[in-house]
Design an enzyme around this catalytic site. Structure first.
Site, PDB file in Angstrom:
ATOM      1  N   ASP A 127      62.673 109.638  51.557  1.00 56.42           N
ATOM      2  CA  ASP A 127      64.026 109.970  52.017  1.00 56.42           C
ATOM      3  C   ASP A 127      64.483 111.318  51.489  1.00 56.42           C
ATOM      4  O   ASP A 127      65.305 111.982  52.106  1.00 56.42           O
ATOM      5  CB  ASP A 127      65.022 108.885  51.598  1.00 56.42           C
ATOM      6  CG  ASP A 127      64.997 107.766  52.612  1.00 56.42           C
ATOM      7  OD1 ASP A 127      64.035 106.980  52.581  1.00 56.42           O
ATOM      8  OD2 ASP A 127      65.907 107.719  53.461  1.00 56.42           O
ATOM      9  N   ALA A 156      64.655 108.329  57.421  1.00 57.66           N
ATOM     10  CA  ALA A 156      65.256 109.648  57.171  1.00 57.66           C
ATOM     11  C   ALA A 156      65.278 110.568  58.404  1.00 57.66           C
ATOM     12  O   ALA A 156      66.342 111.073  58.777  1.00 57.66           O
ATOM     13  CB  ALA A 156      64.547 110.305  55.988  1.00 57.66           C
TER      14      ALA A 156
HETATM   15  O1  MRU Z   1      67.004 102.090  54.359  1.00 58.53           O
HETATM   16  P1  MRU Z   1      66.034 102.673  55.358  1.00 58.53           P
HETATM   17  O2  MRU Z   1      65.430 101.668  56.264  1.00 58.53           O
HETATM   18  O3  MRU Z   1      66.649 103.848  56.096  1.00 58.53           O
HETATM   19  O4  MRU Z   1      64.870 103.267  54.457  1.00 58.53           O
HETATM   20  C1  MRU Z   1      63.847 103.983  55.080  1.00 58.53           C
HETATM   21  C2  MRU Z   1      62.766 104.419  54.174  1.00 58.53           C
HETATM   22  O5  MRU Z   1      62.831 104.209  52.987  1.00 58.53           O
HETATM   23  C3  MRU Z   1      61.667 105.214  54.783  1.00 58.53           C
HETATM   24  O6  MRU Z   1      60.487 105.046  54.056  1.00 58.53           O
HETATM   25  C4  MRU Z   1      62.011 106.703  54.762  1.00 58.53           C
HETATM   26  O7  MRU Z   1      63.277 106.950  55.320  1.00 58.53           O
HETATM   27  C5  MRU Z   1      61.003 107.519  55.475  1.00 58.53           C
HETATM   28  S1  MRU Z   1      61.064 107.385  57.231  1.00 58.53           S
HETATM   29  C6  MRU Z   1      59.860 108.349  57.862  1.00 58.53           C
END
Ligand code: MRU
Length: 351
Positions: A241, A56
């Site tokens: 997210d 995120a």
């Molecule tokens: O699909 P992604 O790899 O973008 O998913 C990321 C996550 O689910 C993370 O846990 C979230 O973005 C937190 S990052 C600090």
């Protein structure tokens, strides 16, 4: 004490008027180190959508730099506005993307002289990047203190997906207390869920923690219940997210299941995220837009068929963990515990 330097995976190269965004292509890790040079808005949007840059906060940072590329057009204002609109279509769930774009719009609105727009936008993108770096460290400090209290100093943690340095501008969110524990020579061990279907846990979390010398073991997602039952871990910590106003948390698919398992086994379940991940305009988890990905990411993951031709798949990228399964949410401002709408709002009001 040696401070850990996370991989610098997002970088602006050159000046505001002619420079570009350089990203470490996370789809190629851990096998290869490949850099992507994004010289136009579409290449940044594509990099976000195909998860070359993901997580995120990192999505928000990349989009902010993408806005600078838009403003490099002959008509800087029109180029910027088109960039902001286009980048907002890249992925729907991480609210950091929209927070960053809105911040860039506020910045652009305050710039009178079009010629100055790229430079001012670059400064703003760099500020977003730097603030996230600082937020990660503050999250780490609060989270490490909390985890030591919750776990009697037995820092054996389970995490999911990658909420690490690769997902942020700093030392990650869920990984931040891990890096700080290592810096302070505290015993720390981590189980990383491999995280189906795109393996962010094994490809990315295990990669970056191992580079920092942290004891990390990869488990299949389906081994989490056994790891808890056999008392291998003392707490679960994940990123987010989007966090709704009532404390419900959207994060990588599988997070909700871990929270249910943690409750069953009497283990703390902690979420670590910067305040840029909190969406007070979103009342509850049901209102969070959940991205669905192409079926092929499940049926032909990494280019190899793992299902019969034409097989359908259900592919939500995220799930929602209800607030009442979450022991605490840790932001750069401190610990929200218990997780209630009032406690979340109070953390904003206090600043
Ligand atoms: O699909 P992604 O790899 O973008 O998913 C990321 C996550 O689910 C993370 O846990 C979230 O973005 C937190 S990052 C600090």
């Amino acid at each position: 004490m040696v401070m850990h330097e996370p991989p610098r995976h997002i970088e602006w190269v050159g000046d505001a008027a002619t420079g570009h965004l350089r990203l470490l292509d996370q789809t190629r890790l851990p096998a290869e180190i490949v850099w992507l040079d994004c010289r136009n808005v579409e290449s940044v949007r594509r990099a976000i959508h195909r998860l070359s840059v993901r997580g995120a906060p990192a999505i928000g940072i990349a989009a902010a730099y993408g806005c600078v590329l838009g403003a490099q057009q002959r008509d800087a204002v029109a180029g910027f506005e088109a960039a902001a609109a286009h980048l907002a279509t890249s992925r729907p769930t991480a609210v950091n993307l929209f927070q960053a774009i809105d911040r860039m719009k506020r910045c652009a609105a305050g710039v009178g002289d079009d010629a100055a727009l790229p430079r001012r936008l670059l400064e703003e993108a760099q500020a977003i990047h730097e603030e996230d770096r600082a937020a990660c460290r503050a999250i780490g400090e609060h989270a490490l203190a909390l985890l030591r209290e919750l776990t009697d100093d037995r820092l054996a943690l389970l995490t999911h997906c990658n909420a690490g340095a690769l997902a942020t501008g700093g030392i990650g969110t869920a990984t931040a207390p891990m890096y700080l524990a290592a810096e302070q020579h505290l015993p720390i061990s981590v189980f990383a869920d491999e995280t189906r279907p795109l393996l962010q846990g094994s490809r990315l979390t295990a990669w970056e923690l191992a580079q920092a010398g942290i004891d990390v073991s990869i488990i299949t997602d389906s081994a989490a219940a056994t790891v808890m039952n056999q008392k291998c871990i003392a707490a679960v910590i994940t990123g987010a997210d989007r966090i709704a106003a009532n404390g419900d948390v959207a994060n990588k698919i599988g997070t909700y299941g871990l929270a249910v398992l943690a409750r069953h086994h009497g283990l703390p379940f902690v979420v670590a995220a910067p305040t840029t991940t909190i969406d007070l305009n979103c009342a509850c988890g049901e209102k969070i837009p959940i991205e669905h990905r192409a079926a092929e990411e499940i049926t032909q993951g990494f280019g190899r068929a793992t299902a019969p031709p034409g097989a359908a798949a259900f592919a939500p990228a995220f799930d929602v963990t209800p607030a009442d399964l979450i022991t605490a949410i840790v932001t750069e401002r401190g610990v929200i515990r218990p997780v209630t709408a009032a406690a979340l709002a109070a953390q904003f009001d206090s600043c």
